[in-house]
Design an enzyme around this catalytic site. Structure first.
Site, PDB file in Angstrom:
ATOM      1  N   ASP A  83      39.270  10.111  39.535  1.00 49.75           N
ATOM      2  CA  ASP A  83      37.976   9.419  39.363  1.00 49.75           C
ATOM      3  C   ASP A  83      38.139   8.049  38.718  1.00 49.75           C
ATOM      4  OD1 ASP A  83      36.251  11.520  40.374  1.00 49.75           O
ATOM      5  OD2 ASP A  83      36.945  12.650  38.637  1.00 49.75           O
ATOM      6  N   GLN A 102      39.247   5.322  41.258  1.00 47.22           N
ATOM      7  CA  GLN A 102      38.536   5.152  42.533  1.00 47.22           C
ATOM      8  C   GLN A 102      37.883   3.783  42.675  1.00 47.22           C
ATOM      9  OE1 GLN A 102      35.882   8.441  43.322  1.00 47.22           O
ATOM     10  NE2 GLN A 102      37.529   9.949  43.226  1.00 47.22           N
ATOM     11  N   HIS A 162      33.339  14.499  44.057  1.00 48.26           N
ATOM     12  CA  HIS A 162      32.719  14.459  42.726  1.00 48.26           C
ATOM     13  C   HIS A 162      31.911  13.159  42.674  1.00 48.26           C
ATOM     14  CE1 HIS A 162      31.971  14.981  38.545  1.00 48.26           C
ATOM     15  NE2 HIS A 162      32.928  14.216  38.082  1.00 48.26           N
ATOM     16  N   GLY A 215      41.816  22.583  43.374  1.00 47.82           N
ATOM     17  CA  GLY A 215      42.322  22.349  44.730  1.00 47.82           C
ATOM     18  C   GLY A 215      43.260  23.439  45.234  1.00 47.82           C
ATOM     19  N   GLU A 245      45.204  38.296  29.180  1.00 49.58           N
ATOM     20  CA  GLU A 245      44.170  39.278  29.563  1.00 49.58           C
ATOM     21  C   GLU A 245      42.840  38.607  29.924  1.00 49.58           C
ATOM     22  OE1 GLU A 245      43.887  42.692  26.964  1.00 49.58           O
ATOM     23  OE2 GLU A 245      42.370  43.626  28.258  1.00 49.58           O
ATOM     24  N   SER A 289      36.243  49.487  27.829  1.00 47.13           N
ATOM     25  CA  SER A 289      35.841  50.678  27.060  1.00 47.13           C
ATOM     26  C   SER A 289      34.483  50.436  26.381  1.00 47.13           C
ATOM     27  CB  SER A 289      36.887  50.975  25.983  1.00 47.13           C
ATOM     28  OG  SER A 289      36.932  49.887  25.061  1.00 47.13           O
TER      29      SER A 289
HETATM   30  N1  NDP Z   1      41.297  18.831  40.728  1.00 44.60           N
HETATM   31  C1  NDP Z   1      40.319  19.561  41.264  1.00 44.60           C
HETATM   32  O1  NDP Z   1      40.505  20.729  41.570  1.00 44.60           O
HETATM   33  C2  NDP Z   1      38.985  18.979  41.533  1.00 44.60           C
HETATM   34  C3  NDP Z   1      38.829  17.622  41.725  1.00 44.60           C
HETATM   35  N2  NDP Z   1      37.650  17.128  42.183  1.00 44.60           N
HETATM   36  C4  NDP Z   1      37.554  15.695  42.458  1.00 44.60           C
HETATM   37  O2  NDP Z   1      38.481  15.356  43.483  1.00 44.60           O
HETATM   38  C5  NDP Z   1      38.949  14.020  43.310  1.00 44.60           C
HETATM   39  C6  NDP Z   1      40.465  14.022  43.278  1.00 44.60           C
HETATM   40  O3  NDP Z   1      40.908  14.694  42.115  1.00 44.60           O
HETATM   41  P1  NDP Z   1      42.313  15.449  42.039  1.00 44.60           P
HETATM   42  O4  NDP Z   1      42.604  16.119  43.339  1.00 44.60           O
HETATM   43  O5  NDP Z   1      42.266  16.271  40.791  1.00 44.60           O
HETATM   44  O6  NDP Z   1      43.327  14.240  41.850  1.00 44.60           O
HETATM   45  P2  NDP Z   1      44.899  14.317  41.596  1.00 44.60           P
HETATM   46  O7  NDP Z   1      45.191  13.565  40.344  1.00 44.60           O
HETATM   47  O8  NDP Z   1      45.398  15.712  41.703  1.00 44.60           O
HETATM   48  O9  NDP Z   1      45.491  13.505  42.840  1.00 44.60           O
HETATM   49  C7  NDP Z   1      45.272  12.162  43.006  1.00 44.60           C
HETATM   50  C8  NDP Z   1      46.011  11.641  44.230  1.00 44.60           C
HETATM   51  O10 NDP Z   1      45.717  10.243  44.345  1.00 44.60           O
HETATM   52  C9  NDP Z   1      46.932   9.523  44.495  1.00 44.60           C
HETATM   53  N3  NDP Z   1      46.763   8.205  43.910  1.00 44.60           N
HETATM   54  C10 NDP Z   1      46.561   7.888  42.610  1.00 44.60           C
HETATM   55  N4  NDP Z   1      46.407   6.568  42.460  1.00 44.60           N
HETATM   56  C11 NDP Z   1      46.521   6.023  43.692  1.00 44.60           C
HETATM   57  C12 NDP Z   1      46.451   4.697  44.200  1.00 44.60           C
HETATM   58  N5  NDP Z   1      46.255   3.660  43.394  1.00 44.60           N
HETATM   59  N6  NDP Z   1      46.598   4.504  45.529  1.00 44.60           N
HETATM   60  C13 NDP Z   1      46.809   5.551  46.349  1.00 44.60           C
HETATM   61  N7  NDP Z   1      46.889   6.838  45.936  1.00 44.60           N
HETATM   62  C14 NDP Z   1      46.752   7.055  44.619  1.00 44.60           C
HETATM   63  C15 NDP Z   1      47.986  10.362  43.788  1.00 44.60           C
HETATM   64  O11 NDP Z   1      49.261  10.047  44.337  1.00 44.60           O
HETATM   65  P3  NDP Z   1      50.570   9.701  43.478  1.00 44.60           P
HETATM   66  O12 NDP Z   1      51.507  10.851  43.684  1.00 44.60           O
HETATM   67  O13 NDP Z   1      51.056   8.443  44.107  1.00 44.60           O
HETATM   68  O14 NDP Z   1      50.145   9.536  42.041  1.00 44.60           O
HETATM   69  C16 NDP Z   1      47.526  11.772  44.171  1.00 44.60           C
HETATM   70  O15 NDP Z   1      47.998  12.118  45.453  1.00 44.60           O
HETATM   71  C17 NDP Z   1      38.266  13.518  42.032  1.00 44.60           C
HETATM   72  O16 NDP Z   1      37.097  12.874  42.409  1.00 44.60           O
HETATM   73  C18 NDP Z   1      37.935  14.810  41.279  1.00 44.60           C
HETATM   74  O17 NDP Z   1      36.864  14.704  40.375  1.00 44.60           O
HETATM   75  C19 NDP Z   1      36.576  17.918  42.483  1.00 44.60           C
HETATM   76  C20 NDP Z   1      36.663  19.270  42.322  1.00 44.60           C
HETATM   77  C21 NDP Z   1      37.827  19.892  41.730  1.00 44.60           C
END
Ligand code: NDP
Ligand SMILES: CC[C@](O)(C(C)=O)C(=O)O
EC number: 1.1.1.86
Length: 330
Positions: free
Chosen positions: A81, A84, A106, A132, A229, A250
């Site tokens: 986030d 973004q 999100h 995820g 647990e 229990s």
């Molecule tokens: N985590 C979750 O389970 C949940 C997340 N969300 C939402 O989903 C969205 C993603 O979150 P999440 O999956 O946790 O994120 P992660 O931190 O797990 O993954 C982020 C990804 O973005 C890439 N990235 C980071 N910076 C850049 C950049 N400047 N240019 C290109 N790629 C980049 C990273 O690659 P690199 O390897 O290069 O760093 C990585 O692949 C958010 O909006 C979050 O709020 C919603 C529900 C649940």
């Protein structure tokens, strides 16, 4: 309240379209793989690095963010986030095809005004209510996780149908999808993760563990009691609600639950929860998180280091090594 299930969504709406999943982390890898298995053409947008290598290894076409966006009819932003807004300005906005749909999981950046898309684009949200890795695991098991759907802009008149098809593509309509707004999703999601699911639970677990170990009990027993647990108890709540969990435990445990729970979560705690919610609603939390990132996360990093040093982490690592069935999937 309207719920949507598989029969309410039509995958055809997305046939022949290219979906660019931007980011291949927790949500990115899961949503991309589920969409591909649902028959869609998915490309991944990334910078060079760990995720790029992984996405290629998983058989995806991987491009820079700019190139992936330029190819796509749907652009799903699954970057952290806090990054973004910058990536959107630099790489997404200048390359969006006319009429392309923007998707989020999100609402943070839209709701707090960090991303302001042009009015010619549909802007939708499909937010799995799950980490995820479980979005992927449950899909592979033929099940799914619930999700929220919202339409922020409907330039095409088809935004909701597209969101429903996307939700079906990642498996959420198998469990149920609720229609909401970016505001409601953002505020409830931030509240849930802070007060209950992440902040609330980790503090409860550590407080229980510390109380037992400070009193001289073995840390391994404290770990099993307060952390391990917990998963088994939550599984019962997940399957059948609080009543089913109480049916399985229990009567002694249930009496203790009734007598003691309210001494732990007191009126004071509930008052504090309301304060947490109001700081989310008035943007104070968002401001603090945005500023923390702008100065290189000094507070986040310091707390993160200290948390990893907590005794529960050392004890847990040792105990989990003896349980090969408890595996971390990255
Ligand atoms: N985590 C979750 O389970 C949940 C997340 N969300 C939402 O989903 C969205 C993603 O979150 P999440 O999956 O946790 O994120 P992660 O931190 O797990 O993954 C982020 C990804 O973005 C890439 N990235 C980071 N910076 C850049 C950049 N400047 N240019 C290109 N790629 C980049 C990273 O690659 P690199 O390897 O290069 O760093 C990585 O692949 C958010 O909006 C979050 O709020 C919603 C529900 C649940
Ligand atoms: C509980 C944390 C979460 O909100 C989630 C997995 O749903 C997140 O943003 O990671």
């Amino acid at each position: 309240m309207k719920m949507y299930y598989d029969q309410d969504a039509n995958l055809e709406v997305l046939q022949g379209k290219t979906i660019a999943v931007i980011g291949y982390g927790s949500q990115g890898h899961a949503q991309a793989q589920n969409l591909r298995d649902s028959g869609f053409h998915v490309v991944i947008g990334l910078r060079k690095g760990k995720s790029w290598t992984q996405a290629e290894k998983d058989g995806f076409e991987v491009y820079t963010v700019s190139d992936a966006v330029a190819l796509a009819d749907l652009v799903q932003i699954l970057l952290p986030d806090e990054r973004q807004a910058f990536v959107y300005k630099e790489e997404v906005e200048p390359n969006l095809k006319p009429g392309a749909t923007l998707v989020f999981s999100h609402g943070f950046n839209i709701h707090y005004g960090q991303i302001v898309p042009s009015s010619e684009h549909d802007v939708i949200m499909v937010a799995p209510k799950s980490p995820g890795h479980l979005v992927r695991r449950t899909y592979e098991q033929g099940a799914g996780v619930p999700g929220l759907l919202a339409v922020y802009q409907d330039a095409s008149g088809q935004a909701k149908e597209v969101a429903l098809a996307y939700a079906k593509g990642i498996g959420c309509t198998r469990a149920g999808v609720i229609e909401t707004t970016f505001k409601e999703e953002t505020e409830t999601d931030l509240f849930g993760e802070q007060a209950v699911l992440c902040g609330g639970v980790t503090e409860l677990v550590k407080a229980g563990f510390d109380t037992l170990t400070d009193a001289g009990y073995q840390p391994e027993i404290a770990y099993f009691e307060c952390l391990h647990e917990l998963k088994l108890i939550v599984d019962l709540m997940y399957e059948g609600g609080l009543s089913y969990m109480r049916y399985s435990i229990s009567d002694t445990a249930q009496y203790g639950d009734f007598m003691t729970g309210k001494r732990i979560i007191t009126e004071e705690t509930r008052k504090e929860m309301k304060k947490v919610l109001s700081e989310i609603q008035n943007g104070e939390f968002a401001k603090s998180w945005i500023l923390e990132n702008q100065v290189g996360r000094p507070v986040f990093n310091a707390i993160n280091r200290k948390e990893q040093e907590h005794m529960i982490e050392q004890v847990g690592t040792k105990l989990r090594e003896m349980m090969p069935f408890v595996k971390v999937k990255k």
